[in-house]
Write an enzyme that holds these catalytic residues in place. Structure first.
Site, mmCIF file in Angstrom:
data_model
loop_
_atom_site.group_PDB
_atom_site.id
_atom_site.type_symbol
_atom_site.label_atom_id
_atom_site.label_comp_id
_atom_site.label_asym_id
_atom_site.label_seq_id
_atom_site.Cartn_x
_atom_site.Cartn_y
_atom_site.Cartn_z
ATOM 1 N N ARG A 173 6.540 -8.132 1.887
ATOM 2 C CA ARG A 173 7.433 -7.667 2.962
ATOM 3 C C ARG A 173 8.119 -8.858 3.627
ATOM 4 N NH1 ARG A 173 4.512 -4.037 6.288
ATOM 5 N NH2 ARG A 173 5.539 -2.350 5.173
ATOM 6 N N ASP A 200 -1.685 6.688 6.010
ATOM 7 C CA ASP A 200 -1.657 5.268 6.347
ATOM 8 C C ASP A 200 -2.585 5.052 7.544
ATOM 9 O OD1 ASP A 200 -0.887 2.672 6.115
ATOM 10 O OD2 ASP A 200 1.119 2.929 6.967
ATOM 11 N N THR A 217 -5.996 -1.358 6.836
ATOM 12 C CA THR A 217 -6.046 -2.816 6.932
ATOM 13 C C THR A 217 -7.482 -3.226 7.248
ATOM 14 O OG1 THR A 217 -5.404 -2.533 9.229
ATOM 15 C CG2 THR A 217 -3.671 -3.176 7.690
ATOM 16 N N LYS A 222 0.831 -1.207 0.000
ATOM 17 C CA LYS A 222 0.000 0.000 0.000
ATOM 18 C C LYS A 222 0.874 1.270 0.000
ATOM 19 C CE LYS A 222 -2.320 -1.387 3.665
ATOM 20 N NZ LYS A 222 -1.677 -2.714 3.804
ATOM 21 N N THR A 223 1.866 1.311 0.887
ATOM 22 C CA THR A 223 2.752 2.483 0.929
ATOM 23 C C THR A 223 3.490 2.617 -0.394
ATOM 24 O OG1 THR A 223 3.052 2.053 3.277
ATOM 25 C CG2 THR A 223 4.624 3.559 2.262
HETATM 26 P P1 ADP Z 1 2.127 -1.879 3.184
HETATM 27 O O1 ADP Z 1 2.146 -0.380 3.093
HETATM 28 O O2 ADP Z 1 0.931 -2.497 2.521
HETATM 29 O O3 ADP Z 1 2.310 -2.394 4.598
HETATM 30 P P2 ADP Z 1 4.636 -1.683 1.702
HETATM 31 O O4 ADP Z 1 4.223 -0.899 0.529
HETATM 32 O O5 ADP Z 1 5.375 -0.950 2.788
HETATM 33 O O6 ADP Z 1 3.373 -2.447 2.343
HETATM 34 O O7 ADP Z 1 5.521 -2.904 1.163
HETATM 35 C C1 ADP Z 1 6.361 -3.646 2.008
HETATM 36 C C2 ADP Z 1 7.617 -4.087 1.293
HETATM 37 O O8 ADP Z 1 7.265 -5.059 0.317
HETATM 38 C C3 ADP Z 1 8.353 -2.979 0.565
HETATM 39 O O9 ADP Z 1 9.726 -3.090 0.858
HETATM 40 C C4 ADP Z 1 8.177 -3.241 -0.894
HETATM 41 O O10 ADP Z 1 9.410 -3.096 -1.538
HETATM 42 C C5 ADP Z 1 7.770 -4.697 -0.964
HETATM 43 N N1 ADP Z 1 6.683 -4.847 -1.933
HETATM 44 C C6 ADP Z 1 5.363 -4.691 -1.673
HETATM 45 N N2 ADP Z 1 4.624 -4.933 -2.766
HETATM 46 C C7 ADP Z 1 5.500 -5.244 -3.743
HETATM 47 C C8 ADP Z 1 5.340 -5.600 -5.122
HETATM 48 N N3 ADP Z 1 4.123 -5.710 -5.672
HETATM 49 N N4 ADP Z 1 6.447 -5.847 -5.840
HETATM 50 C C9 ADP Z 1 7.666 -5.781 -5.268
HETATM 51 N N5 ADP Z 1 7.888 -5.461 -3.971
HETATM 52 C C10 ADP Z 1 6.823 -5.192 -3.220
#
Ligand code: ADP
Length: 332
Positions: A218, A110, A159, A65-66
């Site tokens: 992640r 977030d 979430t 998401k981030t």
């Molecule tokens: P969230 O905000 O949903 O908790 P993040 O965007 O922070 O998740 O992603 C977590 C990690 O996973 C980051 O380091 C990112 O590089 C990796 N990641 C997430 N989605 C992907 C994707 N589709 N392809 C490659 N890496 C990803």
């Protein structure tokens, strides 16, 4: 929830995560439907030279998401301001953020479901009309001063989409539901990250890591890092033996379940005869917050076919029983 399999980010990982984040929609692995939907939304806005509709990203932690919020800003070639629901405790906190936005800026909030109620109301008006009312003074002499904002795009992440009040949910032009990744997609994530880290992992090792990553990029990246540590310290190549040795050391099971997943499943089976058991009772019995169980643990157990949610409570499936190794009573 803590440990290698926690989908939540640890403070010391921020630099590492940043280095592995895909920078464009094309680089973003998986979620092909969401990517196509976002592409259309962004391209249409660019053609019409306006800010895109507000975007809500819903799904468990660690699914991107981030990263997507950063990609939206990068694709629009606009700056990104990042904040989070818990950081917005008063309407004034939000007013300060909104009034500092530049035209077209992307605002990422977030955990938007954790924002203060008073700020939520301010956000409705801001999202709809790019305006807010600032209250000056107190009591009978209080007046509200309208303030025009620069047009912006809000990207909210949650979430728990179900916790958002309807008026807020309705103001997002597009909601993307992020799904857990399948093994091929996770293999791709691992391969890409290994390349960026300059660490050579054998194909069998890549799939092994992917299979144990709880459907979550992640976690895949984090397990890769542990395998790299192992190879570095023991002077071995990144082969499947190194993967097994490293993941066994960190107690990651063959299905990618972590300590809390296993505890929850065991509790349903052992203490509640396989269920049904209510969420809060279950949370107390494993000493975790109900929110963590509902947003982090359950979605994965349900997806893995180990647990089901019924109107009467949580129930372990046959596979769930088998996973705990406890014999299924004949009566079931
Ligand atoms: P969230 O905000 O949903 O908790 P993040 O965007 O922070 O998740 O992603 C977590 C990690 O996973 C980051 O380091 C990112 O590089 C990796 N990641 C997430 N989605 C992907 C994707 N589709 N392809 C490659 N890496 C990803």
């Amino acid at each position: 929830m803590s440990g290698e399999l926690s989908p939540q980010v640890a403070a010391n990982e921020l630099g590492f995560e940043g280095a592995l984040r895909p920078a464009t929609l094309d680089e973003f692995v998986g979620q092909s439907k969401v990517r196509r939907q976002l592409r259309l939304l962004l391209d249409a806005a660019t053609i019409q030279q306006r800010t895109p509709d507000h975007i809500l990203l819903a799904g468990p932690p660690g699914l991107g998401k981030t990263t997507l919020s950063m990609i939206v800003a990068a694709e629009l070639d606009k700056p990104l301001h990042q904040t989070s629901g818990p950081a917005i405790q008063h309407a004034g906190d939000l007013a300060a953020v909104l009034s500092a936005l530049t035209p077209g800026e992307v605002l990422f909030i977030d955990e938007i479901h954790r924002m203060a109620r008073s700020a939520e109301e301010m956000l409705y008006l801001a999202m709809e009309d790019f305006k807010i009312d600032i209250m000056v003074g107190k009591g009978a002499g209080a007046t509200s001063i309208p303030l025009e904002l620069a047009p912006f795009t809000l990207v909210g992440a949650t979430t728990r989409a179900g916790l958002l009040p309807n008026p807020l949910r309705d103001r997002f032009g597009f909601t993307a539901h992020l799904e857990f990744y399948d093994e091929d997609e996770l293999s791709h994530v691992v391969q890409r990250a290994a390349g960026l880290l300059g660490f050579d992992v054998a194909a069998a090792g890549v799939s092994e890591i992917a299979g144990r990553s709880r459907g979550t990029p992640r976690i895949a990246n984090r397990l890769l890092r542990r395998v790299r540590d192992y190879s570095l310290v023991h002077g071995t190549p990144g082969d499947v033996e190194a993967v097994h040795a490293a993941l066994t050391l960190y107690d990651v099971d063959a299905h990618g379940l972590d300590r809390l997943d296993r505890e929850v499943l065991r509790a349903v089976v052992e203490r509640f005869g396989g269920g049904p058991v209510g969420l809060s009772t279950l949370a107390v019995s494993v000493g975790e917050e109900a929110e963590t169980i509902e947003a982090v643990v359950e979605p994965f157990l349900v997806r893995a076919g180990l647990l089901s949610r019924t109107p009467r409570g949580r129930v372990a499936t046959r596979r769930g029983w088998e996973h705990t190794g406890i014999p299924i009573p004949d009566a079931l």
